[in-house]
Design a protein around this motif. Structure first.
Motif, short mmCIF file in Angstrom:
data_model
loop_
_atom_site.label_atom_id
_atom_site.label_comp_id
_atom_site.label_asym_id
_atom_site.label_seq_id
_atom_site.Cartn_x
_atom_site.Cartn_y
_atom_site.Cartn_z
N VAL A 59 36.41 -33.95 12.29
CA VAL A 59 35.01 -33.73 11.95
C VAL A 59 34.19 -34.97 12.30
O VAL A 59 32.96 -34.94 12.35
N SER A 90 30.91 -36.69 2.64
CA SER A 90 31.51 -37.20 3.89
C SER A 90 31.40 -36.21 5.03
O SER A 90 31.54 -36.57 6.19
N LEU A 91 31.16 -34.93 4.71
CA LEU A 91 31.04 -33.94 5.78
C LEU A 91 29.72 -34.07 6.53
O LEU A 91 29.62 -33.75 7.71
N TYR A 145 31.68 -25.14 1.73
CA TYR A 145 32.39 -26.05 0.82
C TYR A 145 31.52 -26.31 -0.42
O TYR A 145 32.00 -26.27 -1.55
N PHE A 181 43.35 -30.84 7.79
CA PHE A 181 42.18 -30.63 6.94
C PHE A 181 42.16 -31.61 5.77
O PHE A 181 41.12 -32.17 5.44
N THR A 182 43.31 -31.80 5.15
CA THR A 182 43.35 -32.60 3.94
C THR A 182 43.00 -34.06 4.22
O THR A 182 42.47 -34.75 3.37
N GLY A 209 40.04 -33.60 -1.97
CA GLY A 209 39.00 -32.61 -2.25
C GLY A 209 39.61 -31.28 -2.63
O GLY A 209 40.75 -31.21 -3.12
N LEU A 210 38.86 -30.22 -2.38
CA LEU A 210 39.36 -28.88 -2.68
C LEU A 210 40.67 -28.62 -1.94
O LEU A 210 41.49 -27.85 -2.39
N GLY A 211 40.81 -29.28 -0.79
CA GLY A 211 42.03 -29.12 -0.01
C GLY A 211 43.27 -29.52 -0.79
O GLY A 211 44.32 -28.90 -0.65
N ASN A 212 43.15 -30.54 -1.64
CA ASN A 212 44.31 -31.02 -2.40
C ASN A 212 44.58 -30.20 -3.64
O ASN A 212 45.72 -29.85 -3.93
N SER A 223 36.76 -38.82 0.57
CA SER A 223 36.57 -37.76 1.55
C SER A 223 37.81 -36.89 1.65
O SER A 223 37.75 -35.66 1.60
N ALA A 224 38.96 -37.55 1.76
CA ALA A 224 40.21 -36.82 1.96
C ALA A 224 40.56 -35.97 0.74
O ALA A 224 40.91 -34.79 0.86
N SER A 231 40.76 -34.99 6.30
CA SER A 231 39.38 -35.01 6.81
C SER A 231 39.29 -35.31 8.30
O SER A 231 38.39 -36.03 8.73
N1 PHE Z 1 39.69 -33.41 3.18
C1 PHE Z 1 38.83 -32.57 2.39
C2 PHE Z 1 39.70 -31.77 1.42
O1 PHE Z 1 40.90 -31.88 1.43
C3 PHE Z 1 37.98 -31.66 3.23
C4 PHE Z 1 37.27 -32.35 4.35
C5 PHE Z 1 37.55 -32.02 5.66
C6 PHE Z 1 36.32 -33.34 4.10
C7 PHE Z 1 36.93 -32.66 6.72
C8 PHE Z 1 35.70 -33.99 5.15
C9 PHE Z 1 35.99 -33.67 6.46
O2 PHE Z 1 39.19 -31.01 0.63
#
Ligand code: PHE
Ligand code: NA
Length: 443
Positions: A226, A318-319, A100, A220-221, A19-22, A16-17, A223
């Protein structure tokens, strides 16, 4: 009730953590904000704000073993008549999921671009990306459909057979690809330059905006805000050191962001490209560089976008899960009905976002100068997520009795660290997140 295994939880939460954020956001934010300064503040934010809120979500979910709404309701004093509304956080998951998954769909397009021939100049790359976003409505809608459909299918299989299983497969593959990319980058002359760029803090480049962005990114990164971590923690194994699991997840998430940054900046520097390209970094700057690396570059490009696709899918899944938990437990919906209803809504919102980004409909689908994409992002990242974060900190830090909170750690939190953590939950995290909220609202 099916529970994660210990390693299953770690991989699912890391899935979950990570993702596109990283791989997308973190590198471009680092590039835009001058490198080391941003990274340093980001690392501090992960430890003092990210990890703090992560543990807060975890102990609530683990204690209640329920969805976020019921969690607040069952733990709050006076039957949670008001606090249950803090469970609204589960709605932002669906808002984020809708755009997303559109971006995850773009990754599928870029897998095909990697196979069929990469753009060899920046203007050509801008053309490829521009055409996808502003002209190719059908392509986007189709890939978005595939992403939503696949994630929905996994979700219908439940926590153990669906979420745990997919993460046990995709996450090790993702790590392998990034290890390979890292080794390839290590063989390049520019690796040292990339390292220096990310880890030499130019303190003069730090300003209020850099701090706000790193705090937001840390949130955000991981997760947070939410209900994802809360919901996954409701299925933690009954025994086992879950505090160390949290440390693993935060570590893996940070490691992947840093490695992605190192790899991307090495490639950029090696070919004399500018790191401050912003959101176009992954979709415009990188493909051009992959093209310059010839056949090897094409292979790297393929692996890179496949890894990003895996990272995106496990995050997208996970969202949706927090809202699913609510619909299943509170509204007694069958899992499959809940899944397809939620995925249907996300799909429809995503299609609107796609239309809003297109040349044909973009202008007519704008309100207050913001596109639908921007509104979905704004409503979730700038509004609901920070609001949920502040509510969570107040609830855990002040509403719940301190001794009870200590008890929720089940003996896995040493008293000394508990004191530090409590201070962060009460003051550091909520104040920082509140400032983000205000800043976000001011635009
Ligand atoms: N953490 C995910 C990312 O870094 C985005 C995300 C946010 C997923 C909140 C789930 C809940 O891309
Ligand atoms: Na992340």
């Amino acid at each position: 009730m099916s529970r994660f295994s210990r390693i299953g939880f770690i991989l699912a939460a890391a899935g979950s953590a990570i993702g596109l954020g990283n791989v997308w956001k973190f590198p471009y934010m680092t590039g835009q904000n001058g490198g080391g300064a941003f990274v340093a503040i980001f690392l501090l934010s992960v430890v003092f704000i990210g990890l703090t809120v992560f543990l807060a979500e975890m102990i609530l979910g683990r204690t209640s073993e329920k969805n976020p709404v019921s969690t607040y309701e069952s733990l709050a004093p006076h039957g949670g008549r008001y606090w249950k509304y803090a469970g609204f956080m589960i709605l932002s998951g669906v808002l984020i999921l809708s755009f997303y998954s559109v971006v995850v769909g773009w990754l599928i397009h870029y897998i095909f671009v990697s196979l069929s021939g990469l753009p060899s100049s920046v203007s050509e790359a801008q053309g490829v990306f521009g055409e996808l976003v502003s002209e190719s409505i059908f392509t986007q809608v189709f890939f978005h459909f595939l992403v939503i459909g696949y994630c929905g299918y996994i979700l219908t299989q439940g926590v153990k057979q669906g979420i745990e299983k997919i993460n046990m497969i995709l996450m090790p593959l993702l790590f392998l690809i990034f290890i390979a990319l890292l080794f390839y980058a290590l063989s390049m002359d520019s690796f040292g330059k990339s390292l220096a760029f990310m880890f030499t803090p130019h303190w003069e480049k730090i300003n209020a905006n850099v701090v706000l962005m790193s705090v937001g990114q840390a949130f955000f990164t991981l997760s947070l805000g939410v209900g994802t971590i809360m919901t996954y923690s409701a299925s933690l194994p009954k025994k086992g050191n879950f505090v160390s699991s949290a440390l693993y997840v935060a570590f893996l998430d940070t490691l992947l962001a840093v490695v992605a940054g190192l790899v991307i900046f090495t490639f950029l520097f090696e070919f004399g490209s500018d790191p401050s390209g912003g959101p176009g970094l992954v979709f415009i700057s990188l493909p051009v560089i992959f093209a310059q690396m010839g056949l090897v570059g094409q292979l790297i490009s393929l692996l890179f976008f496949i890894a990003l696709l895996f990272a995106g899918i496990t995050s997208a899944i996970s969202l949706a899960e927090p809202l699913l938990g609510y619909l299943i437990e509170r509204r007694s919906w069958k899992r499959s009905k809940a899944v397809w209803a939620v995925m249907g809504v996300s799909y429809a919102l995503g299609v609107l976002a796609i239309l809003g980004g297109s040349k044909a409909y973009g202008e007519s689908l704008k309100w207050g100068g913001k596109s639908i994409f921007d509104w979905l992002d704004f409503g979730s990242s700038a509004l609901l997520m920070p609001l949920a974060g502040v509510a969570l900190c107040i609830f855990v830090g002040f509403v719940l009795d301190k001794n009870r909170v200590y008890g929720m750690f089940g003996g896995y939190m040493p008293p000394f660290f508990f004191k530090i953590w409590l201070f962060c939950v009460r003051f550091v995290a909520p104040v920082a997140i509140f400032i983000i909220l205000i800043q976000g609202l001011r635009g």
